[in-house]
Design a protein around this motif. Structure first.
Motif, PDB file in Angstrom:
ATOM      1  N   GLU A 120       0.834  -1.205   0.000  1.00  0.00           N
ATOM      2  CA  GLU A 120       0.000   0.000   0.000  1.00  0.00           C
ATOM      3  C   GLU A 120       0.868   1.254   0.000  1.00  0.00           C
ATOM      4  O   GLU A 120       0.610   2.204  -0.766  1.00  0.00           O
ATOM      5  N   ARG A 121       1.906   1.267   0.826  1.00  0.00           N
ATOM      6  CA  ARG A 121       2.765   2.447   0.913  1.00  0.00           C
ATOM      7  C   ARG A 121       3.480   2.705  -0.401  1.00  0.00           C
ATOM      8  O   ARG A 121       3.578   3.853  -0.868  1.00  0.00           O
ATOM      9  N   LEU A 122       3.975   1.645  -1.049  1.00  0.00           N
ATOM     10  CA  LEU A 122       4.684   1.821  -2.312  1.00  0.00           C
ATOM     11  C   LEU A 122       3.764   2.295  -3.429  1.00  0.00           C
ATOM     12  O   LEU A 122       4.163   3.121  -4.264  1.00  0.00           O
ATOM     13  N   HIS A 123       2.526   1.791  -3.463  1.00  0.00           N
ATOM     14  CA  HIS A 123       1.573   2.251  -4.475  1.00  0.00           C
ATOM     15  C   HIS A 123       1.276   3.739  -4.283  1.00  0.00           C
ATOM     16  O   HIS A 123       1.238   4.512  -5.260  1.00  0.00           O
ATOM     17  N   LYS A 124       1.056   4.158  -3.049  1.00  0.00           N
ATOM     18  CA  LYS A 124       0.777   5.567  -2.773  1.00  0.00           C
ATOM     19  C   LYS A 124       1.995   6.437  -3.089  1.00  0.00           C
ATOM     20  O   LYS A 124       1.856   7.555  -3.618  1.00  0.00           O
ATOM     21  N   LEU A 125       3.162   5.922  -2.788  1.00  0.00           N
ATOM     22  CA  LEU A 125       4.375   6.681  -3.065  1.00  0.00           C
ATOM     23  C   LEU A 125       4.577   6.868  -4.564  1.00  0.00           C
ATOM     24  O   LEU A 125       4.919   7.963  -5.025  1.00  0.00           O
ATOM     25  N   ARG A 126       4.342   5.804  -5.334  1.00  0.00           N
ATOM     26  CA  ARG A 126       4.476   5.910  -6.792  1.00  0.00           C
ATOM     27  C   ARG A 126       3.481   6.928  -7.343  1.00  0.00           C
ATOM     28  O   ARG A 126       3.822   7.725  -8.238  1.00  0.00           O
ATOM     29  N   GLU A 127       2.275   6.916  -6.840  1.00  0.00           N
ATOM     30  CA  GLU A 127       1.278   7.905  -7.274  1.00  0.00           C
ATOM     31  C   GLU A 127       1.786   9.324  -7.011  1.00  0.00           C
ATOM     32  O   GLU A 127       1.576  10.229  -7.824  1.00  0.00           O
ATOM     33  N   SER A 128       2.450   9.512  -5.892  1.00  0.00           N
ATOM     34  CA  SER A 128       2.879  10.848  -5.491  1.00  0.00           C
ATOM     35  C   SER A 128       4.065  11.339  -6.305  1.00  0.00           C
ATOM     36  O   SER A 128       4.096  12.503  -6.728  1.00  0.00           O
ATOM     37  N   VAL A 129       5.051  10.474  -6.566  1.00  0.00           N
ATOM     38  CA  VAL A 129       6.293  10.936  -7.192  1.00  0.00           C
ATOM     39  C   VAL A 129       6.282  10.795  -8.708  1.00  0.00           C
ATOM     40  O   VAL A 129       7.162  11.331  -9.389  1.00  0.00           O
ATOM     41  N   GLY A 130       5.322  10.060  -9.256  1.00  0.00           N
ATOM     42  CA  GLY A 130       5.237   9.897 -10.696  1.00  0.00           C
ATOM     43  C   GLY A 130       6.194   8.841 -11.223  1.00  0.00           C
ATOM     44  O   GLY A 130       6.985   8.259 -10.498  1.00  0.00           O
ATOM     45  N   GLN A 131       6.133   8.609 -12.525  1.00  0.00           N
ATOM     46  CA  GLN A 131       6.896   7.531 -13.145  1.00  0.00           C
ATOM     47  C   GLN A 131       8.348   7.891 -13.423  1.00  0.00           C
ATOM     48  O   GLN A 131       9.172   7.005 -13.646  1.00  0.00           O
ATOM     49  N   GLN A 132       8.684   9.181 -13.421  1.00  0.00           N
ATOM     50  CA  GLN A 132      10.053   9.572 -13.753  1.00  0.00           C
ATOM     51  C   GLN A 132      11.022   9.395 -12.592  1.00  0.00           C
ATOM     52  O   GLN A 132      12.237   9.397 -12.795  1.00  0.00           O
ATOM     53  N   THR A 133      10.508   9.236 -11.393  1.00  0.00           N
ATOM     54  CA  THR A 133      11.354   9.012 -10.226  1.00  0.00           C
ATOM     55  C   THR A 133      11.646   7.519 -10.081  1.00  0.00           C
ATOM     56  O   THR A 133      10.738   6.694 -10.148  1.00  0.00           O
ATOM     57  N   THR A 134      12.905   7.185  -9.895  1.00  0.00           N
ATOM     58  CA  THR A 134      13.298   5.785  -9.712  1.00  0.00           C
ATOM     59  C   THR A 134      13.056   5.365  -8.262  1.00  0.00           C
ATOM     60  O   THR A 134      13.437   6.091  -7.335  1.00  0.00           O
ATOM     61  N   ILE A 135      12.426   4.208  -8.100  1.00  0.00           N
ATOM     62  CA  ILE A 135      12.204   3.650  -6.765  1.00  0.00           C
ATOM     63  C   ILE A 135      12.842   2.267  -6.700  1.00  0.00           C
ATOM     64  O   ILE A 135      12.582   1.414  -7.546  1.00  0.00           O
ATOM     65  N   ARG A 136      13.694   2.077  -5.713  1.00  0.00           N
ATOM     66  CA  ARG A 136      14.209   0.749  -5.386  1.00  0.00           C
ATOM     67  C   ARG A 136      13.830   0.466  -3.931  1.00  0.00           C
ATOM     68  O   ARG A 136      13.617   1.394  -3.150  1.00  0.00           O
ATOM     69  N   VAL A 137      13.729  -0.795  -3.564  1.00  0.00           N
ATOM     70  CA  VAL A 137      13.304  -1.117  -2.203  1.00  0.00           C
ATOM     71  C   VAL A 137      14.307  -2.048  -1.535  1.00  0.00           C
ATOM     72  O   VAL A 137      15.019  -2.814  -2.191  1.00  0.00           O
ATOM     73  N   ASP A 138      14.356  -1.969  -0.213  1.00  0.00           N
ATOM     74  CA  ASP A 138      15.247  -2.802   0.600  1.00  0.00           C
ATOM     75  C   ASP A 138      14.411  -3.474   1.676  1.00  0.00           C
ATOM     76  O   ASP A 138      13.849  -2.805   2.549  1.00  0.00           O
ATOM     77  N   ILE A 139      14.333  -4.802   1.612  1.00  0.00           N
ATOM     78  CA  ILE A 139      13.478  -5.557   2.539  1.00  0.00           C
ATOM     79  C   ILE A 139      14.242  -5.948   3.803  1.00  0.00           C
ATOM     80  O   ILE A 139      13.622  -6.289   4.819  1.00  0.00           O
ATOM     81  N   ASN A 140      15.560  -5.871   3.780  1.00  0.00           N
ATOM     82  CA  ASN A 140      16.376  -6.176   4.963  1.00  0.00           C
ATOM     83  C   ASN A 140      15.999  -7.497   5.623  1.00  0.00           C
ATOM     84  O   ASN A 140      15.785  -7.572   6.827  1.00  0.00           O
ATOM     85  N   GLN A 141      15.868  -8.542   4.799  1.00  0.00           N
ATOM     86  CA  GLN A 141      15.631  -9.914   5.263  1.00  0.00           C
ATOM     87  C   GLN A 141      14.235 -10.103   5.879  1.00  0.00           C
ATOM     88  O   GLN A 141      14.012 -11.049   6.628  1.00  0.00           O
ATOM     89  N   GLY A 142      13.303  -9.224   5.535  1.00  0.00           N
ATOM     90  CA  GLY A 142      12.019  -9.219   6.235  1.00  0.00           C
ATOM     91  C   GLY A 142      10.971 -10.194   5.736  1.00  0.00           C
ATOM     92  O   GLY A 142       9.950 -10.386   6.394  1.00  0.00           O
ATOM     93  N   TYR A 143      11.162 -10.851   4.575  1.00  0.00           N
ATOM     94  CA  TYR A 143      10.127 -11.692   3.990  1.00  0.00           C
ATOM     95  C   TYR A 143      10.542 -13.162   3.947  1.00  0.00           C
ATOM     96  O   TYR A 143      11.745 -13.493   3.943  1.00  0.00           O
ATOM     97  N   SER A 144       9.538 -14.008   3.857  1.00  0.00           N
ATOM     98  CA  SER A 144       9.760 -15.398   3.467  1.00  0.00           C
ATOM     99  C   SER A 144       9.778 -15.469   1.943  1.00  0.00           C
ATOM    100  O   SER A 144       9.415 -14.500   1.255  1.00  0.00           O
ATOM    101  N   ALA A 145      10.143 -16.630   1.399  1.00  0.00           N
ATOM    102  CA  ALA A 145      10.174 -16.782  -0.057  1.00  0.00           C
ATOM    103  C   ALA A 145       8.777 -16.613  -0.653  1.00  0.00           C
ATOM    104  O   ALA A 145       8.617 -15.983  -1.712  1.00  0.00           O
ATOM    105  N   ASP A 146       7.761 -17.156   0.004  1.00  0.00           N
ATOM    106  CA  ASP A 146       6.386 -17.019  -0.492  1.00  0.00           C
ATOM    107  C   ASP A 146       5.943 -15.564  -0.457  1.00  0.00           C
ATOM    108  O   ASP A 146       5.282 -15.085  -1.391  1.00  0.00           O
TER     109      ASP A 146
END
Length: 355
Positions: free
Chosen positions: A172-198
């Motif tokens: 949800e946060r990433l979708h809202k952030l993309r809406e705010s900054v538009g497509q010309q801004t590059t977004i990369r994300v760092d999960i810091n080991q927070g997820y399982s493979a699924d």
């Protein structure tokens, strides 16, 4: 060029912007500094920013290793024998890579000063400058948007967003952030080991429309087998951070099926510039892209990483914003930040000056 004196000390740095990642909130850090003087009046400086979750050592471990080994390893030695000295560091200080990195970068600083040239030129410059990302920690949607807009006004074009506590909230946060900054801004994300493979596979599906540049360290550091089982299209846009400690890891991950398409090199993880360049060569031979990252580090260490990054043809990404939120630093110079681009100065060595 014989070493006549060495000094080490610790500095406490408050952050102007405390931030949260998947496993902790960071408000201040301690960096360990090393100064090496030679008989001809030159000196080199290095800095260590240990983080137990990343480097396997805390500040006390780092300080103890330097106090034990700094003088015996360096006093009376010739800086021009740099390669032999840094190889020795790997033997006598194997468990404290951040401590090794502080000595390593101080030696490189000294040797480049001896040649009266910026370190990047001594190493063989490949780039004049590259853009860096700037980090947004785990925080509310509104705070993330406000911070992103501030960074864009300051000229940054790449946002690195920390996630990993809640898959639903992250999406949800990433979708809202993309809406705010538009497509010309590059977004990369760092999960810091927070997820399982699924969870990671689900995250990829739910964020397909966001055009994320890449995703950093989604799974636990050494759950590489789970990474290898993911589809190639996912693995190719995944960067190894905590999973990539040294050249042995780098070599292992080139074996098919490759778990990562990008390596995030941090001087603190691998033990300094010498080891970082070994990883870079392996990555280049294996067709793996390179990113250069950092902990919360003094300008000293950020400058060292930037010089190495700009001297490496395989460098594609920078995430070297680790000194930007320090309330103070002990040096100035090193690099210039202009419209999100990092450029090293023309001063010899690392280009830093003690305040």
């Amino acid at each position: 060029m014989k070493i006549t004196n060495v000094k080490l000390w610790t500095e406490h740095f408050e952050l102007t912007r405390p931030y949260t990642i998947a496993y902790e909130t960071i408000e201040a850090v301690e960096n360990q500094f090393v100064r090496i003087d030679t008989e001809d009046g030159l000196f080199g400086i290095g800095a260590a920013s240990p983080a137990p979750e990343v480097t396997g050592e805390g500040i006390d471990d780092c300080r103890k290793a330097l106090k034990t080994h700094l003088e015996p390893l360096l006093l009376g030695r010739d800086v021009r024998h740099l390669n032999a000295m840094v190889r020795k560091l790997q033997v006598v200080m194997p468990a404290t890579p951040a401590a090794r990195a502080a000595i390593d970068m101080a030696l490189y600083d000294l040797l480049a000063k001896h040649f009266k040239m910026p370190l990047v030129d001594m190493l063989g410059r490949a780039y004049r400058s590259l853009p860096t990302s700037v980090t947004i920690g785990i925080e509310s949607i509104q705070d993330s948007i406000e911070k992103a807009q501030e960074y864009l006004r300051r000229g940054f074009r790449i946002l690195k967003v920390k996630i990993g506590k809640s898959l639903e909230n992250d999406c949800e946060r990433l979708h809202k952030l993309r809406e705010s900054v538009g497509q010309q801004t590059t977004i990369r994300v760092d999960i810091n080991q927070g997820y399982s493979a699924d969870e990671y596979a689900e995250f990829i599906e739910k964020t397909q429309s966001l055009d994320l540049e890449f995703i950093e360290q989604p799974l636990e550091a050494f759950d590489v087998d789970s990474m290898r089982q993911l589809p190639k299209r996912i693995r190719s846009k995944t960067a190894a951070d905590e999973s990539l400690i040294d050249a042995a890891n780098a070599l292992n991950y080139t074996c098919p099926p490759r778990p990562f398409g990008i390596y995030n090199i941090k001087l603190m993880k691998c033990g300094g510039i010498y080891s970082a360049l070994q990883i870079a060569v392996i990555a280049q031979c294996g067709g793996i892209e390179l990113m250069w990252g950092c902990n919360d580090e003094s300008i000293v260490a950020i400058s060292a990483a930037l010089h190495a990054a700009l001297a490496t043809p395989g460098t594609r990404y920078l995430d070297l914003d680790g000194s930007l939120d320090f309330a103070r630093d002990i040096v100035k110079g090193g690099f210039v930040l202009k419209e999100g681009e990092l450029i090293v100065t023309d001063n010899p060595g690392l280009g830093v000056t003690l305040r």
